[in-house]
Design a protein around this motif. Structure first.
Motif, short mmCIF file in Angstrom:
data_model
loop_
_atom_site.label_atom_id
_atom_site.label_comp_id
_atom_site.label_asym_id
_atom_site.label_seq_id
_atom_site.Cartn_x
_atom_site.Cartn_y
_atom_site.Cartn_z
N MET A 1 0.85 -1.19 0.00
CA MET A 1 0.00 0.00 0.00
C MET A 1 0.89 1.24 0.00
N LEU A 2 0.59 2.15 -0.90
CA LEU A 2 1.40 3.35 -1.10
C LEU A 2 0.56 4.58 -0.75
N LYS A 3 0.78 5.11 0.42
CA LYS A 3 0.11 6.36 0.81
C LYS A 3 1.16 7.46 0.61
N GLU A 4 1.15 8.03 -0.58
CA GLU A 4 2.23 8.91 -0.97
C GLU A 4 2.09 10.30 -0.35
N ALA A 5 3.23 10.97 -0.22
CA ALA A 5 3.26 12.29 0.40
C ALA A 5 2.32 13.25 -0.30
N LYS A 6 1.57 14.00 0.50
CA LYS A 6 0.68 15.08 0.04
C LYS A 6 -0.50 14.60 -0.82
N SER A 7 -0.62 13.29 -1.05
CA SER A 7 -1.68 12.85 -1.96
C SER A 7 -2.41 11.60 -1.49
N GLY A 8 -1.80 10.79 -0.65
CA GLY A 8 -2.41 9.53 -0.25
C GLY A 8 -3.70 9.73 0.52
N GLY A 9 -4.78 9.06 0.10
CA GLY A 9 -6.08 9.23 0.72
C GLY A 9 -6.24 8.46 2.01
N ALA A 10 -7.38 8.67 2.65
CA ALA A 10 -7.71 7.99 3.90
C ALA A 10 -8.27 6.60 3.60
N TRP A 11 -8.23 5.76 4.62
CA TRP A 11 -8.98 4.51 4.62
C TRP A 11 -10.01 4.62 5.72
N SER B 1 8.90 -2.58 11.88
CA SER B 1 8.01 -3.06 12.94
C SER B 1 6.74 -3.62 12.31
N VAL B 2 6.13 -4.59 13.02
CA VAL B 2 4.97 -5.29 12.49
C VAL B 2 3.82 -5.22 13.49
N LEU B 3 2.67 -4.81 13.00
CA LEU B 3 1.43 -4.80 13.76
C LEU B 3 0.60 -6.00 13.33
N PHE B 4 0.36 -6.94 14.26
CA PHE B 4 -0.50 -8.08 14.00
C PHE B 4 -1.89 -7.72 14.54
N PHE B 5 -2.94 -7.88 13.71
CA PHE B 5 -4.26 -7.50 14.21
C PHE B 5 -5.36 -8.43 13.71
N HIS B 6 -6.38 -8.59 14.57
CA HIS B 6 -7.51 -9.48 14.35
C HIS B 6 -8.38 -8.97 13.22
N SER B 7 -9.03 -9.88 12.51
CA SER B 7 -9.83 -9.49 11.34
C SER B 7 -11.08 -8.71 11.70
N ASN B 8 -11.50 -8.72 12.97
CA ASN B 8 -12.67 -7.94 13.37
C ASN B 8 -12.29 -6.63 14.07
N LEU B 9 -11.01 -6.32 14.15
CA LEU B 9 -10.59 -5.07 14.78
C LEU B 9 -10.93 -3.90 13.86
N LEU B 10 -11.67 -2.92 14.39
CA LEU B 10 -11.97 -1.73 13.62
C LEU B 10 -10.71 -0.88 13.45
N HIS B 11 -10.42 -0.50 12.23
CA HIS B 11 -9.23 0.30 11.97
C HIS B 11 -9.48 1.23 10.79
N ALA B 12 -8.67 2.29 10.72
CA ALA B 12 -8.79 3.32 9.69
C ALA B 12 -7.44 4.02 9.59
N SER B 13 -7.33 4.94 8.64
CA SER B 13 -6.16 5.81 8.59
C SER B 13 -6.54 7.09 7.88
N SER B 14 -5.90 8.18 8.30
CA SER B 14 -6.17 9.49 7.71
C SER B 14 -5.37 9.69 6.44
N ALA B 15 -5.74 10.70 5.67
CA ALA B 15 -4.99 11.06 4.48
C ALA B 15 -3.58 11.52 4.86
N ASN B 16 -2.66 11.38 3.94
CA ASN B 16 -1.28 11.80 4.16
C ASN B 16 -1.09 13.22 3.66
N GLU B 17 -1.07 14.16 4.60
CA GLU B 17 -0.87 15.57 4.26
C GLU B 17 0.59 15.99 4.44
N SER B 18 1.44 15.04 4.82
CA SER B 18 2.84 15.37 5.15
C SER B 18 3.72 15.32 3.90
#
Length: 248
Positions: free
Chosen positions: A98-108, A190-207
């Motif tokens: 997954m490529l959340k590129e600088a100044k353009s990558g959208g949110a999930w 580093s690796v984050l292991f997470f359950h398939s029912n865990l609610l998760h999201a991410s913001s857009a990349n404005e950096s």
């Protein structure tokens, strides 16, 4: 590498982090593979748009190949923690860059992975993802956010948010305040292991900094997948060696 405390944390929180699981040299090799645009990443797809119309790029595949990504996916330092957290043997499901590129990558948008995977026929949520930070993941560049312990809700209804699949917004509004929101800032490797029912999201990349990641997804080997041709059980994930990545 996993301790009893890690296992307790995973059951309670729905996720656990293993810092620096991949070396900086391994991370460097994976980033070089992305930047060369070879193999599975040679035709980056445009990801689905978020609610504001922005998107991130991703490449996704469902089989193990002779490449650096598959070498990582069958490395003992990944597969063995997956088996322990699932409590049984594991099967490889898919991988994605997954490529959340600088100044353009959208949110999930907020979602559960099983919100997608239930629709792909998997009978049980005995499924897990391993999220590898290839760049430093920070709040500024849109690191993953999770609602700690939300996997215990079970599967929520999902629908369209933009062109993504997101959790039912009314239910999300009702339950979000009941769970602590964690910003998963991670060092590269580093690796984050997470359950398939865990609610998760991410913001857009404005950096000004990219936030690239590699995600490996697995199901319990005993988890049936319902298909048009009947019930399928995926083969157990092979196990390679921890030095294989550096051979690519």
């Amino acid at each position: 590498m996993l301790t009893h405390q890690h296992m307790f944390d995973y059951q309670r929180d729905g996720y656990v982090v293993l810092p620096d699981l991949f070396s900086q040299e391994e991370v460097k090799r994976m980033i070089e593979e992305i930047e060369r645009g070879e193999g599975v990443t040679q035709s980056h797809q445009r990801g689905p748009t978020d609610a504001s119309g922005r998107n991130s790029k991703l490449a996704i595949w469902h089989d193990l190949r002779d490449d650096i990504w598959s070498a990582a996916s069958i490395a003992p330092k990944v597969v063995n923690p997956i088996r322990i957290l699932l409590g049984e043997d594991a099967s490889f499901f898919h991988g994605k860059v997954m490529l959340k590129e600088a100044k353009s990558g959208g949110a999930w948008e907020w979602h559960q992975d099983y919100g997608y995977w239930y629709g792909q026929g998997f009978m049980f949520p005995t499924m897990i993802s391993a999220f590898v930070a290839l760049d430093a993941a920070t709040i500024e560049n849109g690191c993953l956010q999770v609602l700690r312990g939300s996997h215990r809700l079970g599967r929520l209804d999902h629908g369209k948010v933009g062109t993504q699949t997101g959790a039912d917004q009314m239910r999300l509004n009702q339950v979000e305040s009941m769970f602590e929101r964690i910003y998963c800032e991670l060092r590269p490797g580093s690796v984050l292991f997470f359950h398939s029912n865990l609610l998760h999201a991410s913001s857009a990349n404005e950096s000004d900094n990219h936030r690239r990641s590699f995600i490996m997804c697995y199901t319990a080997a005993s988890n049936p997948q319902l298909t048009e041709d009947g019930v399928r059980l995926r083969p157990s994930c092979p196990v390679g060696d921890d030095d294989a990545i550096l051979r690519y």
